[in-house]
Structure formats: structure tokens, C-alpha cells
Motif scaffolding. Sequence first.
Motif, mmCIF file in Angstrom:
data_model
loop_
_atom_site.group_PDB
_atom_site.id
_atom_site.type_symbol
_atom_site.label_atom_id
_atom_site.label_comp_id
_atom_site.label_asym_id
_atom_site.label_seq_id
_atom_site.Cartn_x
_atom_site.Cartn_y
_atom_site.Cartn_z
ATOM 1 N N ALA A 154 -11.355 1.187 32.683
ATOM 2 C CA ALA A 154 -12.082 -0.067 32.457
ATOM 3 C C ALA A 154 -13.217 0.130 31.463
ATOM 4 C CB ALA A 154 -12.626 -0.596 33.784
ATOM 5 N N ALA B 112 -11.841 -0.021 28.079
ATOM 6 C CA ALA B 112 -11.566 -1.413 27.732
ATOM 7 C C ALA B 112 -12.837 -2.142 27.307
ATOM 8 C CB ALA B 112 -10.918 -2.123 28.925
ATOM 9 N N LEU B 113 -13.950 -1.829 27.954
ATOM 10 C CA LEU B 113 -15.223 -2.445 27.584
ATOM 11 C C LEU B 113 -15.633 -2.050 26.170
ATOM 12 C CD1 LEU B 113 -17.380 -2.099 30.825
ATOM 13 C CD2 LEU B 113 -16.522 -4.200 29.816
ATOM 14 N N THR B 114 -15.541 -0.760 25.853
ATOM 15 C CA THR B 114 -15.952 -0.320 24.514
ATOM 16 C C THR B 114 -15.099 -0.974 23.441
ATOM 17 O OG1 THR B 114 -14.500 1.629 24.536
ATOM 18 C CG2 THR B 114 -16.706 1.891 25.460
ATOM 19 N N ALA C 226 -13.657 -3.874 23.724
ATOM 20 C CA ALA C 226 -13.937 -5.304 23.706
ATOM 21 C C ALA C 226 -15.148 -5.639 22.836
ATOM 22 C CB ALA C 226 -14.174 -5.811 25.128
ATOM 23 N N LEU D 127 -16.594 -2.254 36.899
ATOM 24 C CA LEU D 127 -16.386 -2.292 35.453
ATOM 25 C C LEU D 127 -15.136 -3.108 35.117
ATOM 26 C CD1 LEU D 127 -18.441 0.077 35.745
ATOM 27 C CD2 LEU D 127 -17.310 1.135 33.780
ATOM 28 N N ALA D 128 -14.147 -3.052 35.998
ATOM 29 C CA ALA D 128 -12.919 -3.814 35.759
ATOM 30 C C ALA D 128 -13.200 -5.314 35.766
ATOM 31 C CB ALA D 128 -11.879 -3.461 36.812
ATOM 32 N N ALA E 47 -14.772 -6.128 32.524
ATOM 33 C CA ALA E 47 -13.761 -6.136 31.465
ATOM 34 C C ALA E 47 -12.912 -7.398 31.557
ATOM 35 C CB ALA E 47 -12.883 -4.893 31.568
ATOM 36 N N LEU F 212 -14.687 -10.289 29.916
ATOM 37 C CA LEU F 212 -14.562 -10.220 28.468
ATOM 38 C C LEU F 212 -13.162 -10.648 28.025
ATOM 39 C CD1 LEU F 212 -16.437 -6.868 27.769
ATOM 40 C CD2 LEU F 212 -17.269 -9.175 27.353
ATOM 41 N N ALA F 213 -12.159 -10.266 28.793
ATOM 42 C CA ALA F 213 -10.783 -10.628 28.420
ATOM 43 C C ALA F 213 -10.576 -12.135 28.467
ATOM 44 C CB ALA F 213 -9.801 -9.928 29.352
#
Length: 982
Positions: free
Chosen positions: A461, A464-466, A468, A491-492, A495, A498-499
Amino acid sequence: MVPFRILGPVELRNGETPIPVPSGRQAIILGALVLEANHIVSTEHLIDAVWGEDPPSSARSQVHICISALRRQLIDLRLAAEILSRSPGYELRLAPEDSDFHSFEQLVQDAKSLTQRNPVEAAAKLRQALTLWRGPALSGIVSRVLESKARRLDEARLAAQETCFDIELGLGRHHELIGELTDLVERSPLRERLRGQLMLALHRSGRQAEALEVYRVGREHLVAELGLEPGEELRQLETAILQGDHTLLLDSSPKGSIKLDPGQPATLLVVTPRQLPADIQDFTGQNDQVEAAEDFLRGGGGATAPIVAISGRPGSGKSCLAVHVAHRLARHFTDGQLYRDLRGSQPQNVPVAEVLGTFLRSLGIPGPTVPSGVEERAAMYRSLLADKRMLVILEDVVSETQVMPLLPAGGGCAVIVTSRTRLTGLPGALQLEVDVLDQTRSLELIGKIIGPGRMAAELHAAVALTRAVGGLPLALRIVAARLTARPHWSLASMAGRLADERHRLDELAHGEMVVRKSLSMTYDGMSQRTRWLLSLLGQADVETIPTWVAAALLDGDAHRAMDWLEELVDTRMLDVAGIDPEGDPRYKFHGLIRIFARERLDEHQDDRAKQAALERLLGCWLHLAEEAHRRLYGGDYTLLHGSAPRWELPAAQRDRLLVSPLDWLERERVNLCAAVAQAGARGMDEVCWDLAVTLVTLFESRNYFEDWQATHENALRVTRLADNKRGMAALMCSLGSMHLNQRRSALAQPLLELAREQFQQLGELRGTALTSRNLAMINYRQGAAGAAEHLYRQALTDFRQVGDLVGEAHVLAMLSQLDLDAQRYGEAEARLDQALGIARRTGSRRVQAQVMHKLGRAYLMSANFERAEQVASEVLTMVRDNGDLFGESYALQSLGIVYGRRRKHDLSEQALRRAVEIRESVMDELGASQVRLDLAPVLAAKGDVRQARELAEKARAMFLEQEAEQWARRADEIITELIARE
């Protein structure tokens, strides 16, 4: 014994007998009333203090019951205090000395004013203040509202202790302090100032090994508790102890009152600016750029200063890199660091002239001697830095033309510049491009903020954040800050949020839209009040944000303003810019976040609420500025005010801010000028002109002629549009005064005549008096003494009719000059004695010094040398107490002339040479030459005719260079006399 005590458990005292206050509601209410003694405390505030956010329906009646019980107790104890019902609450009326809290504050303030003049007495005052404490403030009380106030009181106690230790260490009491300091350091192991004081006391006691052990233990605490290294000052102290630096030992030179003995050095201002913002502790990435910048800047020492130019997109970390490199190199540049944000990305850049003026003042040049032109300022700036090792950091530069006048001439200096664009026109500069972080560095940065364990638990996750946020450092920090503030979020889940904003994430890697969407996520998670505050702060045109601004914008409790701002700091929407002298933090926006905040404000439909918030903010700036003037002059003298509404801070907070009114005006100068500009842009003519003319208090005393003209021209434009005749007249009168200060009578006269005509039509006597006085001055300079006297007498009549004491004193002093010119010495002295009595009644030290200086000259001209010496000595003491270096040189010059007339030639030479040194130290060569001309006859009288002639000829050369013909003629006369004596 103080009857009302909150510095410890809340209690009352009847003589020596402590009277307990029932715990719970009654103690909380008494504590709240004592904290705001002699001010109204609303019932809502008392309810909030007792019950917080969930009060019972009977809260108001229960507060009233507690108040009644407290009233009975005060009557039973026969205490000289009473609780009054005052809408919208209650007021505890008592003498300040009957409260240990207010007594403590007064003693600390008394000590502050004595620190320079009488450190022994200052230390005694602080010790007396500290004896009032019986434990933690308001101890035993359970109240969220009062707990925050108690913490600040406890912090004030610790700050007073630290200040006391500083003074006593300077008095050589290091042996006696070791035990007390050791105990406090054990109780506050993370307090670096205390630890440094203990190290210094041990070192001065010959216990170097123990001093170094204190540092080692402190470092272990900091690393273990906070993951931080000790601060720069503590690290430097450790290094100095290791190296046996003799500067750590006590200065053996005598300290005390001002004396004109041959051994006393001139009072010169030595300044080492340390202006760097705080370093970023979790700085990540850009290692190659850091190394390249350090190597390049350390390699200086040639003919020119090395320059590193850092460029990159908004939010890419340009500022972080610049400040980080600067901190790593700070020890290398021993003469300090100069820092300024030039605001190139904003519509209004900071003018180069203003930057140069700020730097010159930071380097010790007093305001009156700062040149007016850019070229002259740049030349003085280069001269001051020619032989220094100084690091200059220029943030947010828009072009090379902004930078060139700010480059030092000496190769021992270095410059770091940041800009959105590559500044390829800077000669020989190392160009560094800052871009987004790669995935490894992005993960490292997130891990440092939220904790490596939490990130490792959801590594997928985190990746995925970085991705995003595209590796943009500002966006990474915002996302991580939100996760830190909400430890229950995965964190998921972040994320996933953001998705859900796929289209926004597409824009994340493309300029400003990136940061806007990231900021929206943080903004959405804030409370309604915090969002509203952020939006309102966006419309406040301030460089840095004082704590009280939040209270004015929200029309709320000034004591809670810091808490509200800290909520924004926690979410990284605001940064801490520094600490005010009062100990309160100052805040600042990142430029892009300010834009974001203004966008959010535009979304609000309630235009009246937005306008009311702006009126309160501008009203508070005006309120504080006029209060500063009152404290300097003893009232609203020689100043016109308008009808704009004021928003007033509580008296206690106002007193804290304005301990030194002129210093406060200087510190807030940029914000105050911005407030005038903002009022003008919004068409708020009354507050615009009123604030502009009030700020002349600062502009005139510190020679800020550019600000004087800019603020007044802005205000004049808006008052003309509003057909505000009184405001226009006040501004024209003030602009005329500005031109008079610059000896531009041709520009001053038409403005003053027009303003006088307007004031007479309006029946405005104070304004008429001000313009008459200034027009009289023009007539006097033009040689029309009769016309000048007529206008002065008209001004005197009008000033007296409106009760303007300072205006009356000014005119009496000016009339005395006419008497002196006509050799009517008795009349001149009588007028000046009258003016001095008025100045003393107002309490204005500045006006007193001005009148006394002229009185001393009157005594000198009438050959009353003994009285002239006495008055000149008093003036010297006054200007030194006020820290007025420029005024000191004038006082020394007068005293030197008097000594010469009394044939005290050694004292005369000493005073005049000291005056020359001061003028030279502030690069006032013309003034130094004028003093040399007074010194030449003194040296001749002592038999050194050759040196006297050399001084006079050197002065003459300067007068010719500056086209000062009258002074050049006087120099010719003295040189002729000296040649005849050779």
C-alpha cells in the motif's frame, strides 16, 4: 502576603493564613477569574472551563451559585476585591499586586527593563518572582480550558528561571547555580537551554569533564525520546568546551552605569545574524545535490562569492534543500547567515531596495543611516560583507536582476538561491535541478514520518501511495501527515481514497494541480472551524502570522488562538516560522497552500462573514499600531484618527506584545504595510488612511521613507475614490512631513498648504495645527523668520485648544530656536523648560530627549556651560537606555563641545572621538566629518595643531565630495585659523 494565589494549588490568603477553596467548580471559576482579573470573563467561557463541550442544562445557574459563594467568601475574609456582574459575564476587580500571577508578570517585566542597566537588581527581581510559585500552576484543577493556560504559566516560570540563570552566570555566580541547575535539568531533560547553562556553569567552575558528560547524557535523551540531535547552540557549546575556547569565560571588563572615563569603549553595535529557518529533521533524498552544493560552497575564497542556484517545480523541495545545505555549512561561515524570501512566485515581489534595507539593519546599521537609493544600499551592503564569511540565502527568486544587487563582493561569502526557473544568467553559479523523489526515497520519507514499522506492515500500500502522488515531496508529506494524525487509518484505506480520485491523480504529476488535490484530502479531514480558519488566513496578506491573528479572524478567545493554529500545524497546512520575543510562535504559509486557502474561501457564499473577518483583522492591526504610538508618546498626540472599527486584544496580551512598542512596530512592519495595501485594494478607505498615518511613528524614527510614501500614496488613492476629505488631508499633511524630513521643501509646501486649507474647511483644529507647524518649518528654512513665528503661534494656539501636549511641546521647542537666533537666551530657556515639563507629563522619553538636547544647546549658546554639561549627560543616559545608537553619537558630540568650552580637553577629545567611531561604525561619513570639525579645535588647544589640521582637511574633502557647501566653508575657516597657529 498575596491573597489570590494560582501559582500552585488555587487558594486564598487572609494574611498568613491559607484559606482553601472547594475543589471542583468553585476552584476552576476562581482560577479563571484570577487569570483575567479586572477584565470581563463571559459566562460561556466559565461553562466551557468547568464542563467542556458537554455542559448540563443547569450550567448557568450553577456558575451563578459558585459566584455567589465566592462573593461571600471574599466578604467574610475582608479582602479588598469584589466580583461584579458585567455583561456577558463577571469581572473580578482587585489590585494587580493582590494576585500572585499578576505580581509574577510585573516582576518579570521589571527585571527585563533592568537587565542591561542593573543586572544585579534584575536577578533579584526574578528571584522574587520565582518565590511566588508553590508548585505547578493551577495544580489539582481538572479543566481542559485551564490546563492549556496552566501549561503556558509553567512555561513562563521556566523561561524566567532560565533568564535568571543567564544573568547570574554573567555575574559570576556559576558555583552557586550548579545544584539548582542540576535539579532542573533532571526534571526537564529535553530543555536544551537549561542543559547549556549547566554545562557553562560546570565549565566555568573548572569541571570540564562533567560539563561534557552533561552534554552526552542530554544527547542520549534527545535521540532516544525524539530521534533528534541536539540543537546548533548546544553542539557549538560542546565544541567550544572541547577546544578550551576562552570566550566562554567571564568578561572581566567593568559593567554598570555609563561613565565617560578614558577606558570606556564606544558603544558600537556588533551583530552576527543567524536567520536560517529550522532544518528539516526528516530530510530525505537529493544526496547528490547536497554533496555537490557543499563542495562548491566550501570551495570559495576566490575573488567572488560562489553561488548555488536551485531550481525546480513547485513543491519539489527547493527550500528544504537550500535550508538543509545552509545548516550543514553554518559552522563554515563564522559571521552568520542572512535569509530572505523574495516571494517571486507571488504577484507582489519583495523590492530589492527593501531586501537590502532589511539586510543592512540586520548587520547593525541603524535605520536613520540606511541610504534611500538601491545603488547606495548595495554599495554599503558589499562594503560590510567584503571581509566577512557570511552565507546568504535568497528564496523564491523570480529573475537574475533580483539577485545581482544582493550578491556579496567578498570571496569569503557564499550564496544559495532558489527559483522556479533556472537562473542561467548568474555568473559562475552551480545550477542544481530538484525533481521528484524516486520510489526508494519516497518510501524512506513516508517511513520517517509515519514510522518504519507501520510502513513495513503495509509495504504494498505504501508503494501505491508513492505512485499515486508521483513522488512530489510536498504531496508525500501531506499524505503522511494525515496518516500520522489518524493512526487508526490503514495505508490501504488511504491508497483507496486516492484511487477514487483517479482524474485528480492524473494531474498530480503536472504542476500546481498536483498539490491542490493533495491539499484537498487534508482539508476534508479537518473540523469545520479549522477549515474556516484556514480559509480566512488565506485572505490575510501577512508575511508571517502572529498568534493573535486567528482570534481576530474568528472573533474568538485570544488565549486559544495558538491552539487553533497548532491544529493547522499538525496537518502541515501551516509552518512555524519562528518564535516572537514574547515566546509565542509565528506561522507562515507555503505559497501554494495560501493559494489553496484562498480558493476555499471563494467557495463560501457568506460575503458578509468574510468581510467582517477582514474588518476585525485590519481593525486589530490598527488597534495595536495606535496603542504602540500612545505608549511611545503618552497619548494620541500629533496624530489624527478616523472612524474605522477596532478589534481589541485583551489588555494582558496587548501589554505582552507592546513591551517595547517601537520594536514591535519594526518587527511587524511588513505585515502592517501589507494591511494598508489590502485595505486599499478592498476600498476600505477609513482603516487604510488611519493605519497609514499611524505607522509614521515607525517610518519617521527608523527612516523607512519608501514605506512611508508607498502606504500613503495607496491610501490617498482610495480616499480620493471615496471622496474622504479628512483622510485625504491627513495623508497630504503626513506626506508633507515626509518631504520635510528629506529636506525637500518644494515638494512639501504645496501638499501642506492644500491639507491646511482642507482642515480649515472641515474645522479640524489638530490637522490645522500640524500643517501650520510644518509650514512654519519651511518658512524658517527659507529665512522667513517672521512668517515662521506667525505660523508657529497659530499652531501653538490650536494644539492647546485640542489638548495635544506633544504638539505643544514641539512648537515651543521650535519657537525657542527663533529666540536663540535672536540671542534671547532667557526666553528660549523658559520655552524649553515649559516644553520639557509637558514632555515629562506625557511620559514620552523620545520627546524628552529631543527637547533636552535643544535645551543643552541653548545653555551652551548662553555660556551656561555647567548646566549645558549636566543636560547633555542626561540626554546621553536616556538615548543609551533606549538603545538609540544614532542619538548617542549626537549626545556625545554635544557633550564633547561642552567639555571643550569648559577646557576639559581630555574629556572633550574622548567624547568626540567616540562620536566619530559610532558615526563611522554605521557608515555615516558625512556625520563623522562634522564631528571631526568639532574635534579639530580641541586638539589644537591641547597643542597638536598638525593633527587638528589633518582632521579639518579630511572633513573638508568629505564636505566637498558631498556638496555640503556650508560645512565646507566652516572647514575653510578652521583650517585658516590652524595655519595661522602653526
